[in-house]
Design an enzyme around this catalytic site. Structure first.
Site, PDB file in Angstrom:
ATOM      1  N   ASN A  13       0.578  -1.194  -0.059  1.00 43.01           N
ATOM      2  CA  ASN A  13       0.109   0.161   0.057  1.00 43.01           C
ATOM      3  C   ASN A  13       0.773   1.322   0.065  1.00 43.01           C
ATOM      4  OD1 ASN A  13      -2.592  -1.406   0.020  1.00 43.01           O
ATOM      5  ND2 ASN A  13      -2.242  -1.628   2.162  1.00 43.01           N
ATOM      6  N   LYS A  15       3.958   3.969  -1.196  1.00 41.10           N
ATOM      7  CA  LYS A  15       4.176   4.701  -2.597  1.00 41.10           C
ATOM      8  C   LYS A  15       5.501   4.207  -3.276  1.00 41.10           C
ATOM      9  CE  LYS A  15       5.467   9.341  -4.637  1.00 41.10           C
ATOM     10  NZ  LYS A  15       5.789   8.519  -5.560  1.00 41.10           N
ATOM     11  N   LYS A  17       6.225   1.513  -6.009  1.00 43.46           N
ATOM     12  CA  LYS A  17       6.171   0.178  -6.628  1.00 43.46           C
ATOM     13  C   LYS A  17       6.608   0.531  -8.121  1.00 43.46           C
ATOM     14  CE  LYS A  17       1.917  -0.117  -5.151  1.00 43.46           C
ATOM     15  NZ  LYS A  17       1.996   0.901  -4.162  1.00 43.46           N
ATOM     16  N   THR A  18       6.059   1.811  -8.976  1.00 45.14           N
ATOM     17  CA  THR A  18       6.492   1.865 -10.175  1.00 45.14           C
ATOM     18  C   THR A  18       7.805   2.548 -10.129  1.00 45.14           C
ATOM     19  OG1 THR A  18       4.027   2.234 -10.963  1.00 45.14           O
ATOM     20  CG2 THR A  18       5.999   3.410 -12.249  1.00 45.14           C
ATOM     21  N   THR A  19       8.008   3.268  -8.999  1.00 44.45           N
ATOM     22  CA  THR A  19       9.345   3.880  -8.951  1.00 44.45           C
ATOM     23  C   THR A  19      10.444   2.833  -8.948  1.00 44.45           C
ATOM     24  OG1 THR A  19       8.529   5.830  -7.847  1.00 44.45           O
ATOM     25  CG2 THR A  19      10.688   5.424  -7.666  1.00 44.45           C
ATOM     26  N   ARG A  27      18.809   0.344 -14.673  1.00 42.94           N
ATOM     27  CA  ARG A  27      19.887  -0.690 -14.568  1.00 42.94           C
ATOM     28  C   ARG A  27      19.828  -1.329 -15.843  1.00 42.94           C
ATOM     29  NH1 ARG A  27      18.166  -1.576  -9.034  1.00 42.94           N
ATOM     30  NH2 ARG A  27      19.369  -0.033  -7.734  1.00 42.94           N
ATOM     31  N   PHE A  68      -8.201   4.922 -13.549  1.00 41.94           N
ATOM     32  CA  PHE A  68      -8.752   4.350 -12.580  1.00 41.94           C
ATOM     33  C   PHE A  68     -10.254   3.795 -12.724  1.00 41.94           C
ATOM     34  CE2 PHE A  68      -5.889   7.582 -10.756  1.00 41.94           C
ATOM     35  CZ  PHE A  68      -4.736   6.532 -10.204  1.00 41.94           C
ATOM     36  N   TRP A  70     -13.071   3.952 -11.348  1.00 46.22           N
ATOM     37  CA  TRP A  70     -14.160   4.970 -11.000  1.00 46.22           C
ATOM     38  C   TRP A  70     -14.174   5.743 -12.001  1.00 46.22           C
ATOM     39  CZ3 TRP A  70      -9.891   4.721  -7.793  1.00 46.22           C
ATOM     40  CH2 TRP A  70      -9.150   5.665  -7.694  1.00 46.22           C
ATOM     41  N   GLU A 104       1.183  -2.097 -12.616  1.00 45.28           N
ATOM     42  CA  GLU A 104      -0.094  -2.187 -12.105  1.00 45.28           C
ATOM     43  C   GLU A 104      -0.871  -3.575 -12.738  1.00 45.28           C
ATOM     44  OE1 GLU A 104      -1.082   1.402 -14.070  1.00 45.28           O
ATOM     45  OE2 GLU A 104      -0.395   2.686 -12.499  1.00 45.28           O
TER      46      GLU A 104
END
Length: 178
Positions: A13, A15, A17-19, A27, A68, A70, A104
């Protein structure tokens, strides 16, 4: 001795993950690897800093989502996921790719607001991942990683949310979030 492709998951949860996947991407580029980056939720209708940077570096990135859950109808999301999964299956069979990032994908697999199993079947996802070219490294990101994927992975990093400036009313920051 042939290189074994590793499967990495960044979930949780917090911040980053993409980073984290972008760090692996940098690399790999530095080592002359062929990298492809597919995003399952983010839409090409918005501009993201990572897309701009990867384009400058010559990395193929496709934003296959429509935003997203929604922001659009379930049917629109299902159609986008169908196309995303077809492109992903092609990429997972492409022996010219050294590193494939499925940003994602975990979020997409965890959608519960509408049925997705018929357009993004977990058993098929697992099968295609298992049967990718032996040298291909794979990175999958997103919250709520499925246990079956984590069991298959060589590395699972859970990124926790300890503190975030959102809690102080600071919204998404250009260059940090997008």
């Amino acid at each position: 001795m042939a290189r074994k492709g590793l499967f990495l998951i960044y979930t949780g949860n917090g911040k980053g993950k993409t980073t984290a996947s972008l760090g692996v991407t940098l690399r790999a580029i530095g080592r002359g690897m062929n990298v492809k980056f597919l995003q399952f939720i983010k839409s090409p209708e918005r501009t993201y800093g990572e897309a701009l940077a990867l384009k400058k570096l010559g990395v193929e990135m496709e934003q296959l989502g429509i935003g997203f859950t929604w922001t659009k109808t379930p049917q629109e999301h299902r159609e986008a996921l169908t196309i995303a999964w077809e492109k992903t299956k092609q990429a997972l069979c492409d022996s010219t790719i050294d590193l494939l990032v499925l940003d994602e994908l975990n979020n997409a697999l965890a959608i519960s607001k509408f049925p997705i199993e018929d357009v993004l079947p977990l058993a098929e996802v697992i099968d295609v991942i298992r049967n990718r070219p032996a040298h291909m490294h794979l990175v999958v990101t997103g919250r709520d990683a499925k246990r079956e994927l984590m069991d298959l992975a060589d590395l699972v990093s859970n990124i926790d949310a300890t503190k975030h400036y959102y809690e102080e009313g600071i919204g998404a920051v250009k260059g940090l979030e997008f």
